[in-house]
Motif scaffolding. Structure first.
Motif, mmCIF file in Angstrom:
data_model
loop_
_atom_site.group_PDB
_atom_site.id
_atom_site.type_symbol
_atom_site.label_atom_id
_atom_site.label_comp_id
_atom_site.label_asym_id
_atom_site.label_seq_id
_atom_site.Cartn_x
_atom_site.Cartn_y
_atom_site.Cartn_z
ATOM 1 N N LEU A 153 -33.686 51.265 3.427
ATOM 2 C CA LEU A 153 -34.954 50.778 2.909
ATOM 3 C C LEU A 153 -35.318 51.603 1.689
ATOM 4 C CD1 LEU A 153 -37.114 50.177 6.116
ATOM 5 C CD2 LEU A 153 -35.493 48.664 4.972
ATOM 6 N N THR A 154 -35.625 50.909 0.621
ATOM 7 C CA THR A 154 -36.015 51.588 -0.616
ATOM 8 C C THR A 154 -37.406 51.113 -0.989
ATOM 9 O OG1 THR A 154 -34.952 49.864 -1.915
ATOM 10 C CG2 THR A 154 -33.623 51.798 -1.410
ATOM 11 N N GLY A 155 -37.959 51.658 -2.052
ATOM 12 C CA GLY A 155 -39.331 51.425 -2.465
ATOM 13 C C GLY A 155 -39.922 50.064 -2.157
ATOM 14 N N TYR A 156 -41.199 50.077 -1.832
ATOM 15 C CA TYR A 156 -41.929 48.850 -1.541
ATOM 16 C C TYR A 156 -43.402 49.103 -1.837
ATOM 17 C CZ TYR A 156 -43.336 44.618 0.957
ATOM 18 O OH TYR A 156 -43.850 43.389 1.278
ATOM 19 N N ALA A 157 -44.034 48.157 -2.527
ATOM 20 C CA ALA A 157 -45.430 48.338 -2.937
ATOM 21 C C ALA A 157 -46.365 48.592 -1.762
ATOM 22 C CB ALA A 157 -45.912 47.126 -3.737
ATOM 23 N N GLY A 158 -46.073 47.992 -0.620
ATOM 24 C CA GLY A 158 -46.908 48.187 0.564
ATOM 25 C C GLY A 158 -46.549 49.426 1.352
ATOM 26 N N GLY A 159 -45.529 50.159 0.881
ATOM 27 C CA GLY A 159 -45.051 51.343 1.581
ATOM 28 C C GLY A 159 -43.867 50.992 2.477
ATOM 29 N N LEU A 160 -43.035 51.987 2.739
ATOM 30 C CA LEU A 160 -41.838 51.740 3.539
ATOM 31 C C LEU A 160 -42.160 51.331 4.977
ATOM 32 C CD1 LEU A 160 -39.292 54.419 2.284
ATOM 33 C CD2 LEU A 160 -39.467 52.005 1.682
ATOM 34 N N GLU A 161 -43.285 51.802 5.520
ATOM 35 C CA GLU A 161 -43.660 51.396 6.876
ATOM 36 C C GLU A 161 -43.961 49.898 6.939
ATOM 37 O OE1 GLU A 161 -43.517 52.967 9.883
ATOM 38 O OE2 GLU A 161 -42.416 54.425 8.680
ATOM 39 N N ALA A 162 -44.633 49.377 5.912
ATOM 40 C CA ALA A 162 -44.921 47.936 5.871
ATOM 41 C C ALA A 162 -43.619 47.149 5.717
ATOM 42 C CB ALA A 162 -45.880 47.606 4.733
ATOM 43 N N LYS A 163 -42.724 47.627 4.868
ATOM 44 C CA LYS A 163 -41.436 46.954 4.678
ATOM 45 C C LYS A 163 -40.663 46.927 5.991
ATOM 46 C CE LYS A 163 -37.479 46.922 1.538
ATOM 47 N NZ LYS A 163 -37.079 47.334 0.191
ATOM 48 N N LYS A 164 -40.623 48.051 6.667
ATOM 49 C CA LYS A 164 -39.934 48.138 7.955
ATOM 50 C C LYS A 164 -40.568 47.171 8.956
ATOM 51 C CE LYS A 164 -38.725 51.456 11.545
ATOM 52 N NZ LYS A 164 -38.962 52.760 12.110
ATOM 53 N N TYR A 165 -41.892 47.123 8.995
ATOM 54 C CA TYR A 165 -42.602 46.225 9.897
ATOM 55 C C TYR A 165 -42.195 44.769 9.647
ATOM 56 C CZ TYR A 165 -46.385 43.895 12.385
ATOM 57 O OH TYR A 165 -47.102 43.092 13.234
ATOM 58 N N LEU A 166 -42.209 44.357 8.366
ATOM 59 C CA LEU A 166 -41.878 42.971 8.024
ATOM 60 C C LEU A 166 -40.442 42.627 8.405
ATOM 61 C CD1 LEU A 166 -43.627 42.787 4.535
ATOM 62 C CD2 LEU A 166 -44.419 41.756 6.671
ATOM 63 N N LEU A 167 -39.514 43.523 8.116
ATOM 64 C CA LEU A 167 -38.109 43.275 8.452
ATOM 65 C C LEU A 167 -37.903 43.225 9.968
ATOM 66 C CD1 LEU A 167 -36.333 45.437 5.730
ATOM 67 C CD2 LEU A 167 -36.534 42.935 5.812
ATOM 68 N N GLU A 168 -38.589 44.098 10.701
ATOM 69 C CA GLU A 168 -38.479 44.074 12.166
ATOM 70 C C GLU A 168 -39.128 42.825 12.750
ATOM 71 O OE1 GLU A 168 -40.022 47.879 13.458
ATOM 72 O OE2 GLU A 168 -38.147 48.901 12.933
ATOM 73 N N LEU A 169 -40.242 42.403 12.179
ATOM 74 C CA LEU A 169 -40.901 41.169 12.618
ATOM 75 C C LEU A 169 -39.948 39.989 12.453
ATOM 76 C CD1 LEU A 169 -44.289 39.863 12.576
ATOM 77 C CD2 LEU A 169 -42.942 38.775 10.810
ATOM 78 N N GLU A 170 -39.283 39.915 11.305
ATOM 79 C CA GLU A 170 -38.350 38.819 11.055
ATOM 80 C C GLU A 170 -37.124 38.919 11.955
ATOM 81 O OE1 GLU A 170 -37.553 38.281 6.875
ATOM 82 O OE2 GLU A 170 -39.685 38.047 6.416
ATOM 83 N N ALA A 171 -36.613 40.117 12.182
ATOM 84 C CA ALA A 171 -35.444 40.290 13.056
ATOM 85 C C ALA A 171 -35.802 39.873 14.485
ATOM 86 C CB ALA A 171 -34.962 41.745 13.021
ATOM 87 N N ALA A 172 -36.972 40.250 14.950
ATOM 88 C CA ALA A 172 -37.388 39.903 16.315
ATOM 89 C C ALA A 172 -37.620 38.394 16.438
ATOM 90 C CB ALA A 172 -38.664 40.658 16.682
ATOM 91 N N SER A 173 -38.036 37.756 15.356
ATOM 92 C CA SER A 173 -38.282 36.319 15.377
ATOM 93 C C SER A 173 -36.985 35.531 15.391
ATOM 94 C CB SER A 173 -39.116 35.912 14.165
ATOM 95 O OG SER A 173 -40.385 36.526 14.229
ATOM 96 N N GLN A 174 -35.859 36.186 15.122
ATOM 97 C CA GLN A 174 -34.566 35.523 15.128
ATOM 98 C C GLN A 174 -34.023 35.378 16.540
ATOM 99 O OE1 GLN A 174 -34.090 34.062 12.493
ATOM 100 N NE2 GLN A 174 -32.942 35.217 10.997
ATOM 101 N N LEU A 175 -34.559 36.156 17.471
ATOM 102 C CA LEU A 175 -34.074 36.124 18.839
ATOM 103 C C LEU A 175 -34.414 34.799 19.507
ATOM 104 C CD1 LEU A 175 -35.219 39.693 19.908
ATOM 105 C CD2 LEU A 175 -32.915 38.992 19.261
ATOM 106 N N PRO A 176 -33.577 34.353 20.432
ATOM 107 C CA PRO A 176 -33.919 33.119 21.151
ATOM 108 C C PRO A 176 -35.229 33.290 21.915
ATOM 109 C CG PRO A 176 -31.769 33.980 21.843
ATOM 110 C CD PRO A 176 -32.344 34.928 20.853
ATOM 111 N N ARG A 177 -35.995 32.232 21.987
ATOM 112 C CA ARG A 177 -37.301 32.325 22.649
ATOM 113 C C ARG A 177 -37.193 31.963 24.091
ATOM 114 N NH1 ARG A 177 -41.439 30.725 17.949
ATOM 115 N NH2 ARG A 177 -40.217 31.620 16.342
#
Length: 177
Positions: A153-177
């Motif tokens: 993870l590299t620079g992000y205007a919202g901060g690296l924690e926000a970037k990590k959150y968004l990527l984890e949210l998307e990764a978790a949404s890929q899982l079967p429901r």
């Protein structure tokens, strides 16, 4: 919306689970979704004012209401794509980069080098990184999906924690429901 021969960008604050965003619309298109904590926040605002010949005014619009609805769905893991009409304000090279961001699939990441190759300028990695950092439509034009060549993870205007959150949210949404 126009006032005294100047355009008016209507703005509304949006509280996301990973930080406050400022949403802005000009006419019937969203032109701003920027992190309030961003260090370059004022530079983005000045660029929009200059290129769109606009001033900011707090207020709501139909496109902002729709953007809020879609962001709520995204953060609730009920939306993977956005269909809010966007208005990019930047130089030609920047808009090429931002438009290419729209083609990165939900839950995927690409490196700055790959993004440079995708727009046909493989040696312009630094310029692509700068354009990515100047994106005024964060989340909608998913600059959080751009990572370093080593997948870090590299620079992000919202901060690296926000970037990590968004990527984890998307990764978790890929899982079967």
């Amino acid at each position: 919306m126009q006032r005294n021969d100047r355009n008016v960008i209507l703005t509304t604050r949006y509280e996301s689970p990973c930080g406050a965003l400022l949403l802005g619309s000009l006419g019937e298109r969203l032109c701003l979704c920027d992190w309030q904590a961003a260090k370059d926040r004022s530079r983005v605002s000045r660029r929009l004012q200059r290129l769109l010949h606009a001033e900011f005014e707090e207020g709501a619009s139909e496109v902002i209401d729709e953007a809020v609805r879609q962001l709520d769905e995204y953060f609730a893991r009920k939306r993977r794509e956005f269909d809010v009409p966007l208005l990019f304000a930047g130089k030609e090279f920047q808009t090429r980069v931002w438009n290419e961001l729209l083609h990165i699939p939900f839950g995927s990441t690409v490196s700055y080098g790959e993004l440079a190759r995708r727009i046909g300028v493989p040696r312009a990695v630094r310029a692509v990184a700068n354009a990515n950092g100047a994106n005024a439509l964060s989340v909608f034009a998913p600059c959080h999906r751009i990572v370093g060549s080593d997948r870090s993870l590299t620079g992000y205007a919202g901060g690296l924690e926000a970037k990590k959150y968004l990527l984890e949210l998307e990764a978790a949404s890929q899982l079967p429901r």
